[in-house]
Design a protein around this motif. Sequence first.
Motif, PDB file in Angstrom:
ATOM      1  N   TYR A 284       0.265  -5.244   1.108  1.00  0.00           N
ATOM      2  CA  TYR A 284       0.926  -4.055   0.551  1.00  0.00           C
ATOM      3  C   TYR A 284       0.447  -2.810   1.278  1.00  0.00           C
ATOM      4  O   TYR A 284      -0.509  -2.855   2.059  1.00  0.00           O
TER       5      TYR A 284
ATOM      6  N   ALA B 277      -2.246  -6.713  -6.943  1.00  0.00           N
ATOM      7  CA  ALA B 277      -1.783  -6.556  -5.564  1.00  0.00           C
ATOM      8  C   ALA B 277      -0.292  -6.861  -5.490  1.00  0.00           C
ATOM      9  O   ALA B 277       0.462  -6.196  -4.772  1.00  0.00           O
TER      10      ALA B 277
ATOM     11  N   LEU C  70       1.830  -6.337  -7.791  1.00  0.00           N
ATOM     12  CA  LEU C  70       2.532  -5.150  -8.290  1.00  0.00           C
ATOM     13  C   LEU C  70       2.686  -4.124  -7.169  1.00  0.00           C
ATOM     14  O   LEU C  70       3.761  -3.545  -6.982  1.00  0.00           O
ATOM     15  N   MET C  71       1.618  -3.914  -6.394  1.00  0.00           N
ATOM     16  CA  MET C  71       1.681  -2.955  -5.285  1.00  0.00           C
ATOM     17  C   MET C  71       2.812  -3.347  -4.329  1.00  0.00           C
ATOM     18  O   MET C  71       3.615  -2.501  -3.927  1.00  0.00           O
TER      19      MET C  71
ATOM     20  N   MET D  76       6.150  -2.679  -5.884  1.00  0.00           N
ATOM     21  CA  MET D  76       6.480  -1.254  -5.907  1.00  0.00           C
ATOM     22  C   MET D  76       6.897  -0.812  -4.505  1.00  0.00           C
ATOM     23  O   MET D  76       7.834  -0.036  -4.348  1.00  0.00           O
TER      24      MET D  76
ATOM     25  N   PRO E  43       0.512  -5.270 -15.337  1.00  0.00           N
ATOM     26  CA  PRO E  43       0.792  -4.825 -13.975  1.00  0.00           C
ATOM     27  C   PRO E  43       2.161  -5.295 -13.485  1.00  0.00           C
ATOM     28  O   PRO E  43       2.251  -6.104 -12.573  1.00  0.00           O
ATOM     29  N   PHE E  44       3.219  -4.848 -14.134  1.00  0.00           N
ATOM     30  CA  PHE E  44       4.581  -5.162 -13.704  1.00  0.00           C
ATOM     31  C   PHE E  44       5.298  -3.858 -13.399  1.00  0.00           C
ATOM     32  O   PHE E  44       5.022  -2.835 -14.015  1.00  0.00           O
ATOM     33  N   ARG E  45       6.271  -3.947 -12.525  1.00  0.00           N
ATOM     34  CA  ARG E  45       6.946  -2.742 -12.073  1.00  0.00           C
ATOM     35  C   ARG E  45       7.636  -2.014 -13.221  1.00  0.00           C
ATOM     36  O   ARG E  45       7.528  -0.801 -13.366  1.00  0.00           O
TER      37      ARG E  45
ATOM     38  N   TYR F 174      -1.090   0.634 -15.147  1.00  0.00           N
ATOM     39  CA  TYR F 174      -1.448  -0.513 -15.977  1.00  0.00           C
ATOM     40  C   TYR F 174      -2.819  -0.308 -16.630  1.00  0.00           C
ATOM     41  O   TYR F 174      -3.665   0.412 -16.122  1.00  0.00           O
TER      42      TYR F 174
ATOM     43  N   ASN G 275      -4.044   4.586  -5.292  1.00  0.00           N
ATOM     44  CA  ASN G 275      -3.264   3.813  -6.255  1.00  0.00           C
ATOM     45  C   ASN G 275      -3.557   2.312  -6.181  1.00  0.00           C
ATOM     46  O   ASN G 275      -3.063   1.550  -6.996  1.00  0.00           O
TER      47      ASN G 275
ATOM     48  N   VAL H  72      -7.223  -2.837  -7.474  1.00  0.00           N
ATOM     49  CA  VAL H  72      -6.779  -4.147  -7.014  1.00  0.00           C
ATOM     50  C   VAL H  72      -7.988  -5.028  -6.715  1.00  0.00           C
ATOM     51  O   VAL H  72      -7.998  -6.215  -7.033  1.00  0.00           O
TER      52      VAL H  72
END
Lengths: 310, 253
Positions: free
Chosen positions: A65, A81, A83-84, A87, B77-79, B88, B246, B250
């Motif tokens: 990402y 990760a 999710l990154m 997005m 952690p979903f869009r 999140y 951001n 992670v």
Amino acid sequence: MSQENEVETTGHVWDGDLQEYNNPLPRWWIWGFYASVAFAIVYWFIYPSWPVAGHFLTGFDTVTYVNNKGEKKTVHWNSRAELMANMNQYAAKQKPYFDKIAATPFKKIKADPGLNDFIASSGRTLFADNCAACHQAGGQGKIGFAPNLTDDDWLHGGTYKAIQQSIVNGREGVMPAKGLDPNMTDKQATALANYVLSLSGEPHDATLVAQGSALFHGAAGCFSCHGANAKGNQLIGSANLTDKIWLWASSPGAQTKAAKVEAVKQVILTGINDPNSIHKGVMPAWKGRLSGEQIKVLTAYVHDTLGGGE
Amino acid sequence: MFKFTHDTIERNVGLMIVLMMLAISIGGMVEIIPLFFIKGTVEPVKGVRPYTPLEQLGRDIYVKDGCYLCHSQMIRPFRDEELRYGHYSLAAESQYDHPFQWGSKRTGPDLARVGKKYSNEWQVQHLIAPRSMVPESVMPNFPWLLTTPLDYSDIKDKMRALRDVGVPYSATKAEYERNVKKFGPKVAEMLKISDAEKNIIWQVKHGFNGVPGDYDGNPNNITEMDALVAYLQVLGTMVNFNKYDNDQFVQYR
């Protein structure tokens, strides 16, 4: 039964003759069980699994990402990760629009049908999630709570810039109880209320208007915020008192003349956003919660789609 | 001679119960116990603090009135969740919650970041009569919150109990000093068990955390509404995510 000779029983006997066969598990079940064990082992190698010395086995699968600094990173698979990456993927789809919106002045956004559609659809979702709770789903506002955003009457200004400011930093128009005259009597407040109602042609007692006007432009200090013409001042968000649009003095809800006078009197006597007032309305600041792009979309949405304008 | 067989277990109810419980809990233990040994399960992050006494009582009302039956406090952690609710949730953000309010039932929206989203006035009006603000809402009215005086007679006991399970409320001078270092002097004052009642009255009057006080709109009394709104207004506001990249969090998963 023929089974009796082939299969053992569990060995216990109830009520003298009740016995239980100890049948082996069905073959399909056994193989299913071994298969799921094999699956688990493969899974451990692909995804994060067992803890080892303060960390864990990260697995072979990876996610790539780009973060907000533009750094490209490849890390072991994990939901954050992923999710990154997710997005990133959608940002790429919306980027042309957002780039264009960021680079386009408001006036030109309005003229561009493609951008207009984008504002209307993404603005609607943003508005529903964040603003509709107060300004209501269609932006029509709520008397005694939050202003109508679809009319041409603005407390703080209806230009793109003013609307953007309202959203970024929030707003809190303050009117002190009894204006600038802490010794205001009930009678004086009644006179003022009748004067205020006369300005917009609402029902009022004409004999009190002259006294009200004198107080408004004199001791009560109303003019210093609402202006000598009572049309309000957008720099401090003081209301225009010469139209029939009321946010706090719920004059449209009040049917009779007496009720209208009472409603306006209440505002005069207790103020708005004054610590002890019953009239409270704070527009929260959105700069920490929404991105600059989202706020630009909302500004254009309020101005163009809801049809506020100036 | 004694021989341990299937039969032994089946004929011994006590033993069977113990072995059954063991078998059932293996799954849970395998999932949960390792987390205690992995660094970064609770992410290192600035700003997360225990609730002030007023917020803590608000939390108790949240639980008592069953808000958790319709609301979760866990942004996954979903869009779609990130777009609607914000960043999140971190494990660190509920480290002082006993028990946490993550939940999985969402009749209403997630509340993990509802703090400061609306004004106190909105929260009060919405709790008294949700449909007056959101016409299509199915949330029940909670009008008694506004008229029920807040009972804070047992706040010190509650704070002591939470301290016993690891929430850093301070009972001694040394603990207070530690809190000053960890959370700053303003918050450390609020975490003093000995000043709990005084702090409740102070917070209702002055507000905290950048939210104005007098939460219920009536400065003359302290109601359950004051406590609940103070609690709602702090949810999800402790960590300033703008200070981090951001993808900062992670690395911990």
